[in-house]
Design a protein around this motif. Sequence first.
Motif, PDB file in Angstrom:
ATOM      1  N   SER A  70       0.871  -1.157   0.004  1.00 29.56           N
ATOM      2  CA  SER A  70      -0.051   0.082   0.082  1.00 29.56           C
ATOM      3  C   SER A  70       0.835   1.090  -0.051  1.00 29.56           C
ATOM      4  N   TYR A  73       2.323   1.674  -3.486  1.00 29.21           N
ATOM      5  CA  TYR A  73       1.324   1.865  -4.517  1.00 29.21           C
ATOM      6  C   TYR A  73       0.887   3.124  -4.343  1.00 29.21           C
ATOM      7  N   TYR A  74       0.250   3.447  -3.142  1.00 24.45           N
ATOM      8  CA  TYR A  74      -0.453   4.949  -2.859  1.00 24.45           C
ATOM      9  C   TYR A  74       0.396   6.030  -2.422  1.00 24.45           C
ATOM     10  N   ILE A 174      -5.022  -4.005  -4.637  1.00 25.66           N
ATOM     11  CA  ILE A 174      -4.779  -2.857  -5.304  1.00 25.66           C
ATOM     12  C   ILE A 174      -5.121  -2.918  -6.577  1.00 25.66           C
TER      13      ILE A 174
END
Length: 228
Positions: A70, A73-74, A174
């Motif tokens: 996370s 990715y974010y 995701i």
Amino acid sequence: MSFSFLPEYWPYFRDGVYYTLVLAFLTVVIAVIPAICLALMRLSKSKILRFISGAFIEIIRGTPMLVQVSIIYYGVFGAVKLPNYMLFGFMNFAMFLPCIIALAINSSAYVAEVIRAGILAVDRGQTEAARSLGMTQGQCMRMIVLPQAVKNILPALGNEFVTLVKESSICSTIGVSELMFGANLTRGATYQTMGPLLLAAALYLCMTFPASKLLGYVERRMRRGDAR
């Protein structure tokens, strides 16, 4: 429990198997390079290098992979506009790259300890003999120690591949179109729960079981060579 969804939704599972195998294979290959650097840093005489590598390994191994995926990715790639095109016709590059980087970072922390153990398993007398012949520390590591350590490392790298085949399912959170994502997509579209999950479990087993048997065969061959 029903498998009536198979004719329509089988392509999601087929592509998910391809995606999962590509993710696992590329992750192991990419993770080896930073893992070697981390292992050598752990074995260095420099306290700073040992501290940096030790801290990195403990942080990665001490936090959940879901959190790491996370964050990559974010957080890291959240502000980066990646080209949104399809690899091999079904892999979204914008999701594939962050996922494989996150998995490689996580894997490198574990592989680094495997490599370090493989290096330490090489008889110290060989290092001393190489140094007595005038080799530098770098030459000794590159030409004497690492080639022998590879023999100890290969089975563990194979086990890491098997582990990554299963752990890559975390990438479904995701939106990566791997096997578990296909199962969840089928569940949401058909309102069938057990069928898609049992099929996903069977496909994971079909990927990991032959790999485990092959690893066992390779390890037995290596032990046979040691016995001679």
